[in-house]
Motif scaffolding. Sequence first.
Motif, PDB file in Angstrom:
ATOM      1  N   GLY A  96     -19.556   2.803   0.614  1.00  0.00           N
ATOM      2  CA  GLY A  96     -19.588   1.733   1.608  1.00  0.00           C
ATOM      3  C   GLY A  96     -18.242   1.105   1.874  1.00  0.00           C
ATOM      4  N   GLY A  97     -17.170   1.700   1.340  1.00  0.00           N
ATOM      5  CA  GLY A  97     -15.851   1.136   1.536  1.00  0.00           C
ATOM      6  C   GLY A  97     -15.497   0.145   0.436  1.00  0.00           C
ATOM      7  N   PHE A  98     -14.319  -0.435   0.505  1.00  0.00           N
ATOM      8  CA  PHE A  98     -13.853  -1.354  -0.526  1.00  0.00           C
ATOM      9  C   PHE A  98     -12.971  -2.414   0.126  1.00  0.00           C
ATOM     10  N   SER A  99     -12.801  -3.503  -0.584  1.00  0.00           N
ATOM     11  CA  SER A  99     -11.998  -4.612  -0.069  1.00  0.00           C
ATOM     12  C   SER A  99     -10.562  -4.506  -0.572  1.00  0.00           C
ATOM     13  N   GLN A 100      -9.720  -5.348  -0.010  1.00  0.00           N
ATOM     14  CA  GLN A 100      -8.327  -5.371  -0.429  1.00  0.00           C
ATOM     15  C   GLN A 100      -8.205  -5.876  -1.867  1.00  0.00           C
ATOM     16  N   GLY A 101      -9.084  -6.816  -2.240  1.00  0.00           N
ATOM     17  CA  GLY A 101      -9.069  -7.320  -3.605  1.00  0.00           C
ATOM     18  C   GLY A 101      -9.446  -6.255  -4.615  1.00  0.00           C
ATOM     19  N   HIS A 102     -10.454  -5.426  -4.269  1.00  0.00           N
ATOM     20  CA  HIS A 102     -10.849  -4.357  -5.193  1.00  0.00           C
ATOM     21  C   HIS A 102      -9.716  -3.354  -5.376  1.00  0.00           C
ATOM     22  N   LEU A 103      -9.053  -2.997  -4.301  1.00  0.00           N
ATOM     23  CA  LEU A 103      -7.970  -2.027  -4.424  1.00  0.00           C
ATOM     24  C   LEU A 103      -6.802  -2.616  -5.222  1.00  0.00           C
ATOM     25  N   ALA A 104      -6.576  -3.929  -5.081  1.00  0.00           N
ATOM     26  CA  ALA A 104      -5.520  -4.566  -5.868  1.00  0.00           C
ATOM     27  C   ALA A 104      -5.869  -4.524  -7.357  1.00  0.00           C
ATOM     28  N   ASP A 105      -7.150  -4.763  -7.697  1.00  0.00           N
ATOM     29  CA  ASP A 105      -7.579  -4.667  -9.094  1.00  0.00           C
ATOM     30  C   ASP A 105      -7.437  -3.235  -9.606  1.00  0.00           C
ATOM     31  N   PHE A 106      -7.764  -2.276  -8.759  1.00  0.00           N
ATOM     32  CA  PHE A 106      -7.651  -0.868  -9.147  1.00  0.00           C
ATOM     33  C   PHE A 106      -6.189  -0.504  -9.404  1.00  0.00           C
ATOM     34  N   ALA A 107      -5.298  -0.930  -8.522  1.00  0.00           N
ATOM     35  CA  ALA A 107      -3.877  -0.630  -8.689  1.00  0.00           C
ATOM     36  C   ALA A 107      -3.315  -1.314  -9.933  1.00  0.00           C
ATOM     37  N   ARG A 108      -3.768  -2.541 -10.186  1.00  0.00           N
ATOM     38  CA  ARG A 108      -3.302  -3.259 -11.369  1.00  0.00           C
ATOM     39  C   ARG A 108      -3.808  -2.585 -12.642  1.00  0.00           C
ATOM     40  N   GLY A 109      -5.055  -2.079 -12.602  1.00  0.00           N
ATOM     41  CA  GLY A 109      -5.582  -1.376 -13.767  1.00  0.00           C
ATOM     42  C   GLY A 109      -4.868  -0.061 -14.027  1.00  0.00           C
ATOM     43  N   LEU A 110      -4.424   0.607 -12.976  1.00  0.00           N
ATOM     44  CA  LEU A 110      -3.712   1.868 -13.143  1.00  0.00           C
ATOM     45  C   LEU A 110      -2.326   1.647 -13.750  1.00  0.00           C
ATOM     46  N   GLY A 111      -1.610   0.698 -13.246  1.00  0.00           N
ATOM     47  CA  GLY A 111      -0.229   0.531 -13.662  1.00  0.00           C
ATOM     48  C   GLY A 111       0.650   1.620 -13.071  1.00  0.00           C
ATOM     49  N   ALA A 112       1.909   1.624 -13.437  1.00  0.00           N
ATOM     50  CA  ALA A 112       2.844   2.611 -12.879  1.00  0.00           C
ATOM     51  C   ALA A 112       2.511   4.023 -13.342  1.00  0.00           C
ATOM     52  N   ASP A 113       2.262   4.179 -14.650  1.00  0.00           N
ATOM     53  CA  ASP A 113       1.962   5.515 -15.176  1.00  0.00           C
ATOM     54  C   ASP A 113       0.629   6.035 -14.648  1.00  0.00           C
ATOM     55  N   ASN A 169      -6.835  11.064   1.001  1.00  0.00           N
ATOM     56  CA  ASN A 169      -6.129  11.027  -0.276  1.00  0.00           C
ATOM     57  C   ASN A 169      -4.697  10.507  -0.100  1.00  0.00           C
ATOM     58  N   THR A 170      -4.032  10.983   0.939  1.00  0.00           N
ATOM     59  CA  THR A 170      -2.657  10.530   1.197  1.00  0.00           C
ATOM     60  C   THR A 170      -2.614   9.044   1.516  1.00  0.00           C
ATOM     61  N   VAL A 171      -3.552   8.585   2.341  1.00  0.00           N
ATOM     62  CA  VAL A 171      -3.590   7.165   2.698  1.00  0.00           C
ATOM     63  C   VAL A 171      -3.931   6.310   1.480  1.00  0.00           C
ATOM     64  N   LEU A 172      -4.806   6.811   0.615  1.00  0.00           N
ATOM     65  CA  LEU A 172      -5.149   6.082  -0.600  1.00  0.00           C
ATOM     66  C   LEU A 172      -3.942   5.912  -1.512  1.00  0.00           C
ATOM     67  N   ASP A 173      -3.146   6.963  -1.640  1.00  0.00           N
ATOM     68  CA  ASP A 173      -1.937   6.860  -2.461  1.00  0.00           C
ATOM     69  C   ASP A 173      -1.009   5.765  -1.933  1.00  0.00           C
ATOM     70  N   ALA A 174      -0.854   5.701  -0.610  1.00  0.00           N
ATOM     71  CA  ALA A 174       0.010   4.679  -0.014  1.00  0.00           C
ATOM     72  C   ALA A 174      -0.581   3.284  -0.197  1.00  0.00           C
ATOM     73  N   ALA A 175      -1.912   3.165  -0.064  1.00  0.00           N
ATOM     74  CA  ALA A 175      -2.546   1.855  -0.199  1.00  0.00           C
ATOM     75  C   ALA A 175      -2.501   1.365  -1.640  1.00  0.00           C
ATOM     76  N   VAL A 176      -2.696   2.273  -2.606  1.00  0.00           N
ATOM     77  CA  VAL A 176      -2.625   1.876  -4.011  1.00  0.00           C
ATOM     78  C   VAL A 176      -1.196   1.470  -4.382  1.00  0.00           C
ATOM     79  N   ALA A 177      -0.211   2.133  -3.792  1.00  0.00           N
ATOM     80  CA  ALA A 177       1.186   1.780  -4.070  1.00  0.00           C
ATOM     81  C   ALA A 177       1.538   0.410  -3.507  1.00  0.00           C
ATOM     82  N   ASP A 178       0.844   0.006  -2.432  1.00  0.00           N
ATOM     83  CA  ASP A 178       1.132  -1.302  -1.824  1.00  0.00           C
ATOM     84  C   ASP A 178      -0.188  -1.939  -1.381  1.00  0.00           C
ATOM     85  N   PRO A 179      -0.990  -2.471  -2.322  1.00  0.00           N
ATOM     86  CA  PRO A 179      -2.296  -3.042  -1.951  1.00  0.00           C
ATOM     87  C   PRO A 179      -2.194  -4.301  -1.101  1.00  0.00           C
ATOM     88  N   ALA A 180      -0.995  -4.851  -0.961  1.00  0.00           N
ATOM     89  CA  ALA A 180      -0.842  -6.039  -0.103  1.00  0.00           C
ATOM     90  C   ALA A 180      -0.834  -5.687   1.372  1.00  0.00           C
TER      91      ALA A 180
END
Length: 233
Positions: A96-113, A169-180
């Motif tokens: 059903g899609g996801f919000s900007q807040g969820h993607l920010a939490d996902f990116a924060r949980g991933l970290g750089a590595d 997949n490509t767009v997701l990589d860009a969004a996770v790199a910059d969830p803002a």
Amino acid sequence: MGMTRAQKARKYGENAGSAKAGSSPARAPRVRPASVHEMRPGELAAEPTKASSAGILVGVAFFVGAALWLYYHLLVLQGVSGNLAGGVTAPELMAGGFSQGHLADFARGLGADGRTEYEGVHATTGLFTPLLMCLGWLLFTGLNTPQRARKWVYWAVILVYAVVFLVGNTVLDAAVADPADASAVALASGLVIARWVLFALLVLIAVIVAVSVTRRKLDDFSEGKLPGQRPRA
């Protein structure tokens, strides 16, 4: 002194001596098989063994693609959610899609590595999954859909699914790199929703094709047209 031909005939029979020494019996002329181009319409028929072999290969490709899709979504992405993102659900799993807040939490949980490993998943399993799956679907629908127009409609849906999957997949990589970036997150969410809608259409197509194949086989069986069946009188 040798016997004359008349003496040989009286002693050994009429045909004695008529055959020449060293002569061999005449061989029957070799019949050349008819070429495909020399056959009349109706004389050229497909071999059932070749058709069955093609069907087996297409079935294997279809089920390999389906198994790879299940592996990617049920094991790989679940591992990303649990091991890399600290329990935050991977965005691809949210139909059903996801919000900007969820993607920010996902990116924060991933970290750089973790983000690097996540991008690596997209470059490996996330790349081969749509390609092999769509190849199996293309072969399956192409072999079992005699109507050309319907076949092209099915193929269009399959190809669009592959494109949406890979671009997503490509767009997701860009969004996770910059969830803002709200626009990138919205585009990634829309592509994930489109991916699941198209997947539902792929399942529907597979069911329709399977039902039509089963119906044709039952009709051929009832009419005695299957290979090995005796034609009904």
